[in-house]
Design a protein around this motif. Structure first.
Motif, PDB file in Angstrom:
ATOM      1  N   GLY A  68       1.716   7.845   3.505  1.00 56.86           N
ATOM      2  CA  GLY A  68       0.764   8.518   4.392  1.00 56.86           C
ATOM      3  C   GLY A  68       1.154   8.406   5.860  1.00 56.86           C
ATOM      4  N   ILE A  69       1.503   7.191   6.304  1.00 52.90           N
ATOM      5  CA  ILE A  69       1.897   7.069   7.722  1.00 52.90           C
ATOM      6  C   ILE A  69       3.227   7.778   7.961  1.00 52.90           C
TER       7      ILE A  69
ATOM      8  N   SER B 193       0.842  16.217  -3.107  1.00 49.73           N
ATOM      9  CA  SER B 193      -0.149  17.122  -2.512  1.00 49.73           C
ATOM     10  C   SER B 193       0.025  17.285  -1.017  1.00 49.73           C
ATOM     11  N   GLU B 194       0.642  16.314  -0.380  1.00 50.33           N
ATOM     12  CA  GLU B 194       0.674  16.330   1.085  1.00 50.33           C
ATOM     13  C   GLU B 194       2.078  16.586   1.626  1.00 50.33           C
TER      14      GLU B 194
ATOM     15  N   ILE C 168       4.209  10.546   6.670  1.00 46.54           N
ATOM     16  CA  ILE C 168       3.919  11.973   6.860  1.00 46.54           C
ATOM     17  C   ILE C 168       3.404  12.224   8.283  1.00 46.54           C
TER      18      ILE C 168
ATOM     19  N   LEU D  33       2.925  20.354   2.901  1.00 45.20           N
ATOM     20  CA  LEU D  33       2.488  20.531   4.288  1.00 45.20           C
ATOM     21  C   LEU D  33       3.107  21.772   4.926  1.00 45.20           C
TER      22      LEU D  33
ATOM     23  N   GLY E 299       0.470   4.265  -1.032  1.00 48.51           N
ATOM     24  CA  GLY E 299      -0.163   5.472  -0.500  1.00 48.51           C
ATOM     25  C   GLY E 299      -0.217   5.433   1.016  1.00 48.51           C
ATOM     26  N   GLY E 300      -0.451   4.246   1.551  1.00 49.69           N
ATOM     27  CA  GLY E 300      -0.481   4.077   2.995  1.00 49.69           C
ATOM     28  C   GLY E 300       0.899   4.254   3.611  1.00 49.69           C
ATOM     29  N   ILE E 301       1.911   3.724   2.941  1.00 52.27           N
ATOM     30  CA  ILE E 301       3.286   3.807   3.454  1.00 52.27           C
ATOM     31  C   ILE E 301       3.714   5.272   3.572  1.00 52.27           C
TER      32      ILE E 301
ATOM     33  N   SER F 117       0.857  -1.179   0.000  1.00 50.25           N
ATOM     34  CA  SER F 117       0.000   0.000   0.000  1.00 50.25           C
ATOM     35  C   SER F 117       0.898   1.236   0.000  1.00 50.25           C
TER      36      SER F 117
ATOM     37  N   PRO G  76       0.648   5.107  -6.700  1.00 49.96           N
ATOM     38  CA  PRO G  76      -0.435   5.212  -5.703  1.00 49.96           C
ATOM     39  C   PRO G  76      -0.091   6.180  -4.566  1.00 49.96           C
TER      40      PRO G  76
ATOM     41  N   ILE H  36       7.650  19.103  -8.623  1.00 49.92           N
ATOM     42  CA  ILE H  36       6.878  19.359  -7.411  1.00 49.92           C
ATOM     43  C   ILE H  36       7.613  20.311  -6.471  1.00 49.92           C
TER      44      ILE H  36
ATOM     45  N   LEU I  17       9.515  19.503  -2.634  1.00 50.68           N
ATOM     46  CA  LEU I  17      10.142  18.186  -2.562  1.00 50.68           C
ATOM     47  C   LEU I  17      11.580  18.297  -3.077  1.00 50.68           C
TER      48      LEU I  17
ATOM     49  N   ASP J  35      -0.164  11.195  -4.736  1.00 55.45           N
ATOM     50  CA  ASP J  35      -0.959  12.242  -4.081  1.00 55.45           C
ATOM     51  C   ASP J  35      -0.376  12.567  -2.703  1.00 55.45           C
ATOM     52  N   GLN J  36      -0.005  11.524  -1.972  1.00 57.77           N
ATOM     53  CA  GLN J  36       0.563  11.760  -0.641  1.00 57.77           C
ATOM     54  C   GLN J  36       1.897  12.513  -0.743  1.00 57.77           C
TER      55      GLN J  36
END
Lengths: 337, 430
Positions: free
Chosen positions: A65-66, A96-97, A68, A101, A61-63, A59, A89, A140, A143, A92-93
């Motif tokens: 995401g956590i 965008s994130e 962040i 941030l 996006g999950g990797i 995952s 995947p 981006i 980054l 976006d994280q």
């Protein structure tokens, strides 16, 4: 001086930082007990514990995401994406994130994360294990995108990335993990053993993000390269007997434009190499910046040598790869121009 | 039960009549009522006396399976409280909740009007669902980190954030703590445990889970509470969050505020009409609660339960807050284009402010006179605060934000190419 290949150098960087700082956590698919499909995290779980180096669900996006969220809570996560081809995947994280941030919160929250991921072809990985998506990330704001070409730089740059307070994408040219690659897949494979850049100091050191490595100091032509193409450039220039000024960019964003400008103004000729597809590739950015700064010093049109604008094919891997012949043609063209 | 909230649509009935070898027809769910219809929700039996039992907060997640499809309620419409979930909170705290709901509503009203006057580019009200934010916030510790969406301003109000700073953020003026970098309502208040709001929906769910994992790693007592609307549960990030929260037993609460509408799409678009949003947690082995979001005491009780579970090592809880978005999605939206204008008034779960007021009066802790005074004082506070905020600039006049700050906070330290662009911009200004 310890001898290391690039995998060992990366693992050593992680080990150094994990030993120094309990806020550094390492995770990703298969990175825990097993130590990663390329073995970059082998032994880290045993040394530092289950909580410090662990497996994640499949995952991306999950990797990220956590990572962040952990970083916002004071940790220094280092996430592995198993292949850069699987990073989308998480796009976006990342875009965008993580990258925004700090900006959108005006510095209230930050995401000092490091994302490691193998890039590039040369291992018969086909369309899904060979991509070089760096240009999707250099676009981006917020980054940093860096890519080492040897064990010494890999360790120093990774440590610098982990210590950086901004999100850093650390791209690992997988064809260089075990040794330098000069562009001929039929030549006997070289290892890092005995190579000067395979000598990796133990303990802590950094290679600062933002500085290109000046490989040679010739005056004939400037070659801008990074990752695997650094080694192809050296070999071709040598075979052609050119006194080339080769820059291993190492850091794509931030870019060492001063070193580039200085070199092109000296040589008046510039060839840009990358493995990624051509259209809107990072070479386009380099060419634009070189002409903005060095137009009146140029003796010939800037040349780009790249992969074709196709997905990375499997059986035709070496027909796709911008190998010595394509590089040689470009160098000849720019020298004649 | 969920079936009580489900209506068999005409399209569905037509489908059943179709024949042929392939019985499958493309089904597109539609809300029961559209503009011009007279909305009638009398078929929805609002559960009155059958709130599900309150299990031990460290129970097996499976014991909350039924809670995902029933509805936790504490206050009846007549103001009486009943059942296992009645929270042991003082009248003082209830009055705080009443004030915070009223203040949030008053601020929303004012800001909406000011947007219409061109003072700011955009605004988003939380009218009708303030009890979710306020009740939730009251049951947490101030150090617990909230990962909010754009309709949790009630949390900031409850945590005592500066309303002036909030207003200045919306006005993007010289008092904006974010220097005009973000659109109105996308607040960031680290000092109040309120994470920077992303305009990309759903993305922060998994970040909140990561934050909670870090908290557990550090042996900290703090938990995370993450929010999404029901619409964005359709994003992959929602799945990531539930999955990671389950795998790593992250100390967090995952809140789905089901306010029935995602801009113009009714809740059946996000999830189909078969199951509740809370039930999404069941398959992940998470504890699941479904609560009447217009019942601030029920929201408090559910939150308190989930927070205790998280803090004591029981892992994450998914809470669906069942409520209704009374206003448009934002100032850019016109709900009369897609739902009956009277729908907010006939929605059968009442208004959170009125319901709490009724309860407080019933228990002798409030009266009409004090209520009028409260509403008036909220209005006055908002009016005066707004005046001082607007004095620092607004979009219809001068925002007074320094344009050069746009180059700041892209990175920790300015990079050479950004410095160069800043110089180019300075020349452009000369």
């Amino acid at each position: 001086m310890p001898q290391m290949n690039m995998i060992e150098a990366i693992r050593d960087a992680l080990d150094v930082k994990m030993s120094q700082d309990s806020d550094v956590l390492v995770f990703g698919e298969d990175v825990g007990y097993f130590g990663g499909v390329f073995r970059a995290t082998a032994g880290l779980q045993e040394t530092h514990g289950l909580h410090r180096c662990f497996d994640t669900p499949i995952s991306e996006g999950g990797i990220v995401g956590i990572a962040i969220g952990m970083a916002a809570n004071g940790l220094r996560p280092v996430a592995e994406i198993q292949f850069a081809d699987y990073i989308y995947p998480a796009y976006d994280q990342i875009a965008s994130e993580a990258a925004r941030l700090r900006y959108r919160s005006n510095g209230d929250f930050t995401a000092p994360i490091t994302i490691r991921t193998p890039v590039g072809g040369g291992i018969y990985g086909g369309t899904t294990h060979s991509q070089s998506p760096e240009a999707l990330f250099t676009h981006i704001a917020g980054l940093k995108t860096i890519i080492p070409s040897n064990p010494y730089d890999a360790k120093g740059m990774l440590i610098d990335a982990i210590e950086d307070n901004d999100p850093v994408l650390f791209l690992e040219p997988k064809r260089l993990y075990n040794g330098p690659f000069y562009g001929d897949p039929h030549a006997p494979a070289k290892t890092w053993r005995g190579h000067e850049l395979g000598e990796v100091p133990s303990g802590h050191y950094t290679v600062p993000i933002g500085e290109a490595r000046k490989i040679s100091k010739g005056g004939d032509v400037t070659i801008l390269a990074y990752g695997t193409m650094v080694w192809v450039a050296q070999k071709v220039a040598e075979d052609m007997g050119l006194e080339a000024d080769i820059l291993d960019l190492r850091s794509l964003l931030p870019l060492d434009i001063e070193a580039i400008e200085k070199s092109v103004k000296k040589t008046g000729r510039c060839v840009i190499l990358h493995e990624a597809t051509r259209t809107s590739g990072f070479g386009a950015e380099l060419a634009a910046q070189v002409q903005e700064r060095c137009f009146y010093a140029l003796e010939a049109p800037i040349q780009r040598v790249t992969g074709w604008d196709t997905p990375y094919p499997h059986a035709q891997e070496w027909a796709y790869f911008p190998g010595p012949k394509r590089v040689g043609n470009a160098l000849r063209s720019v020298m004649e121009g | 039960m969920v079936s009580e909230f489900r209506i068999r649509t005409e399209t569905e009935s037509n489908m059943a009549k179709q024949s042929g070898s392939n019985k499958s027809r493309l089904y597109v769910p539609e809300p029961p009522f559209r503009p011009g219809d007279t909305p009638d929700y009398s078929h929805i039996s609002v559960p009155a006396a059958h709130s599900p039992v309150r299990p031990d907060p460290l129970c097996d997640a499976d014991e909350t399976r039924d809670h995902a499809t029933s509805l936790i309620r504490v206050m009846r419409f007549n103001g009486e409280t009943q059942g296992d979930w009645v929270p042991g909170i003082s009248p003082e705290i209830k009055r705080t909740a009443l004030r915070d709901i009223a203040l949030t509503r008053a601020m929303d009203e004012r800001m909406f009007t000011m947007q219409r006057q061109g003072k700011m580019s955009f605004y988003m009200k939380s009218t009708g669902e303030e009890a979710v934010s306020v009740g939730h916030s009251l049951a947490l510790q101030d150090t617990d980190m909230i990962f909010p969406t754009y309709r949790q301003q009630g949390i900031l109000i409850n945590r005592g954030a500066s309303m002036k700073e909030m207003m200045c953020q919306c006005l993007s003026n010289s008092g904006d703590p974010l220097d005009g970098k973000s659109i109105p309502v996308l607040y960031s208040f680290k000092k109040h445990g309120f994470f920077s709001i992303s305009g990309n929906l759903g993305t922060q769910l998994i970040q909140g889970v990561g934050w909670a994992m870090a908290s557990a790693y550090k042996n900290s007592d703090e938990i995370a509470s993450v929010f999404t609307g029901e619409g964005a549960t359709a994003e992959g990030d929602f799945h990531y969050a539930l999955n990671f929260a389950s795998t790593y037993r992250a100390p967090c609460i995952i809140n789905v505020v089901n306010n029935q509408w995602a801009i113009s799409s009714f809740q059946g678009i996000a999830a189909g009409e078969g199951e509740t949003f809370a039930a999404r947690g069941t398959g992940y082995g998470l504890a699941t609660l479904r609560v009447d979001g217009n019942d601030v005491l029920a929201v408090y009780a559910a939150t308190e339960w989930a927070a205790e579970r998280a803090r004591r090592g029981g892992g994450a809880t998914l809470i669906e807050h069942f409520t209704y978005r009374k206003s448009g999605h934002s100032t850019s939206d016109d709900p009369s284009k897609y739902r009956p204008e009277s729908e907010p008034d006939v929605w059968p779960f009442g208004d959170p402010l009125e319901r709490l007021k009724t309860h407080l009066i019933l228990i002798g802790e409030w009266d009409e006179e004090r209520h009028v005074e409260l509403l008036e004082s909220c209005k006055k506070q908002v009016r005066e605060t707004y005046k001082s905020a607007e004095a620092m600039g607004n979009l219809s006049g001068e925002t007074r934000v320094n344009d050069f700050t746009m180059f700041e906070q892209v990175y920790e330290h300015a990079l050479p190419h950004l410095d160069e662009q800043k110089r180019m911009f300075a020349q452009e200004r000369d």
